[in-house]
Scaffold this motif. Sequence first.
Motif, short mmCIF file in Angstrom:
data_model
loop_
_atom_site.label_atom_id
_atom_site.label_comp_id
_atom_site.label_asym_id
_atom_site.label_seq_id
_atom_site.Cartn_x
_atom_site.Cartn_y
_atom_site.Cartn_z
N LEU A 56 0.81 -1.21 0.00
CA LEU A 56 0.00 0.00 0.00
C LEU A 56 0.85 1.27 0.00
N MET A 57 2.17 1.11 0.07
CA MET A 57 3.05 2.26 0.18
C MET A 57 3.67 2.62 -1.17
N PRO A 58 3.98 3.90 -1.39
CA PRO A 58 4.72 4.28 -2.60
C PRO A 58 6.15 3.75 -2.54
N GLU A 59 6.90 3.92 -3.60
CA GLU A 59 8.26 3.40 -3.64
C GLU A 59 9.13 4.00 -2.55
N ARG A 60 8.94 5.27 -2.26
CA ARG A 60 9.68 5.95 -1.18
C ARG A 60 8.69 6.59 -0.22
N PHE A 61 9.01 6.53 1.06
CA PHE A 61 8.09 7.02 2.07
C PHE A 61 8.87 7.37 3.33
N THR A 62 8.30 8.21 4.17
CA THR A 62 8.90 8.51 5.47
C THR A 62 8.39 7.50 6.50
N GLN A 63 9.08 7.42 7.62
CA GLN A 63 8.63 6.52 8.68
C GLN A 63 7.28 6.96 9.23
N LEU A 64 7.05 8.27 9.27
CA LEU A 64 5.76 8.76 9.74
C LEU A 64 4.64 8.37 8.78
N ASN B 138 8.13 3.30 20.14
CA ASN B 138 8.11 1.84 20.16
C ASN B 138 7.94 1.27 18.76
N PHE B 139 7.12 1.93 17.95
CA PHE B 139 6.93 1.48 16.58
C PHE B 139 8.24 1.56 15.80
N ARG B 140 8.97 2.65 15.94
CA ARG B 140 10.21 2.82 15.16
C ARG B 140 11.30 1.85 15.62
N ARG B 141 11.33 1.57 16.91
CA ARG B 141 12.31 0.59 17.39
C ARG B 141 11.99 -0.79 16.83
N ALA B 142 10.71 -1.15 16.84
CA ALA B 142 10.31 -2.46 16.31
C ALA B 142 10.55 -2.53 14.81
N ARG C 255 14.18 -3.27 13.97
CA ARG C 255 14.60 -4.65 14.21
C ARG C 255 14.23 -5.57 13.05
N THR C 256 13.18 -5.24 12.31
CA THR C 256 12.76 -6.11 11.22
C THR C 256 13.71 -6.05 10.02
N GLY C 257 14.36 -4.90 9.81
CA GLY C 257 15.20 -4.73 8.63
C GLY C 257 14.41 -4.57 7.34
N PHE C 258 13.11 -4.31 7.45
CA PHE C 258 12.26 -4.22 6.26
C PHE C 258 12.45 -2.92 5.48
N VAL C 259 12.96 -1.86 6.13
CA VAL C 259 13.12 -0.60 5.41
C VAL C 259 14.58 -0.17 5.45
N THR C 260 15.01 0.49 4.39
CA THR C 260 16.37 0.99 4.29
C THR C 260 16.32 2.46 3.90
N PRO C 261 17.22 3.29 4.49
CA PRO C 261 17.25 4.71 4.12
C PRO C 261 17.73 4.89 2.68
N THR C 262 17.23 5.92 2.02
CA THR C 262 17.57 6.16 0.62
C THR C 262 18.54 7.33 0.44
N ALA C 263 18.92 7.98 1.54
CA ALA C 263 19.80 9.17 1.48
C ALA C 263 19.11 10.35 0.81
N ALA C 264 17.79 10.28 0.69
CA ALA C 264 17.00 11.39 0.16
C ALA C 264 16.07 11.87 1.26
N SER D 284 7.62 -15.09 7.37
CA SER D 284 6.52 -15.14 8.33
C SER D 284 6.48 -13.92 9.24
N LEU D 285 7.34 -12.93 8.98
CA LEU D 285 7.45 -11.79 9.88
C LEU D 285 6.61 -10.62 9.39
N GLY D 286 5.80 -10.06 10.30
CA GLY D 286 5.03 -8.87 9.98
C GLY D 286 5.58 -7.70 10.76
N LEU D 287 4.73 -6.73 11.08
CA LEU D 287 5.13 -5.53 11.79
C LEU D 287 4.45 -5.46 13.15
N SER D 288 5.18 -5.01 14.15
CA SER D 288 4.62 -4.82 15.47
C SER D 288 3.73 -3.57 15.46
#
Length: 313
Positions: A238-246, A264-268, A271-280, A305-309
């Motif tokens: 549901l997300m665009p190619e690039r997005f902010t954590q908020l 707590n959301f950002r810490r969790a 830990r998943t490693g699902f998002v990477t910074p784009t330097a933009a 099998s991993l989702g998001l907290s």
Amino acid sequence: MSVSLTIELSAVVVTIKDNEAMVLCLNLPDRRVALPSGPFMPEAHRTFDLAVRAFVAEQTGFSPGYVEQLYSFGDEGRQGLSSLAPEGPDEQQRVISLGYLALTSDSAFQSALSASWRPYSAFFPWEDWRKGEPATLSGLRQALRQWCDDAPDLPSTADRRGRIETLFPADADHWNEERVLDRYELLYSAGLIGESARPSQTSVSSGCEMMSDHRRILATGLSRLRGKLKYRPVIFELMPERFTQLELQKSLEAVSGFGLHKQNFRRALERTGFVTPTAAYRDDTGGRPAELYAYNRDQFRFSPSLGLSLPRA
């Protein structure tokens, strides 16, 4: 009397737009609302998935992305878009519907047809707790208590009371956001849903009506999506190619119906490693520029099998 069987495909197409979870709907001439639907034709459709994609595109001008089958719906008397033609004198039509959930990040489509995005909260106003307890819940609880008091015997009273206390708890901490379908079916049984065969005469606000059992199919889709957030990273569909954590947090809140604890959301999430910074960075946030992230699909390959907290605020 002969019975003809029609297999219909119905799609719950979801996107995020302006921090709201939106559902793609058809606006029918009689002012009713329906899900994109159509009959499965074996001679024209190689698979159900391809057929449902074709119907959504044909009826709305929109091509869905992620698609998965939800459930089958075949109650006697149900009506579909493909069964609106009058039946013959010696023929009874039975419609079996296969519901599908489709997710997309693209909500900016142009269609000459009567299709539009509508927030899911228009159909289930009691499901959106982001600003606290929904205003409609007070009236619903009162009407449900009356339904409980009107039960024909003590066992029925106890059964109704147990369902009400479980599905509409007074304490928000005990509200299970995944039980959208169970709550809808309880309200339907109590006659508090407009589509009910014996609707109550109360003036309780119970959301927009839909054709036939399409709101039940929609409730099934929302239940599935909310549950799936926790064991599969479907939110990124549901997300665009690039997005902010908020933006990611607001999207999860829109689907789950609850506000999340930011730290707590950002810490969790980290830990998943699902998002990477784009330097933009995005500098239109009204404050300090916000870093943009991208979904790391390689990480999902190794953690299927991993989702998001979803830590509530």
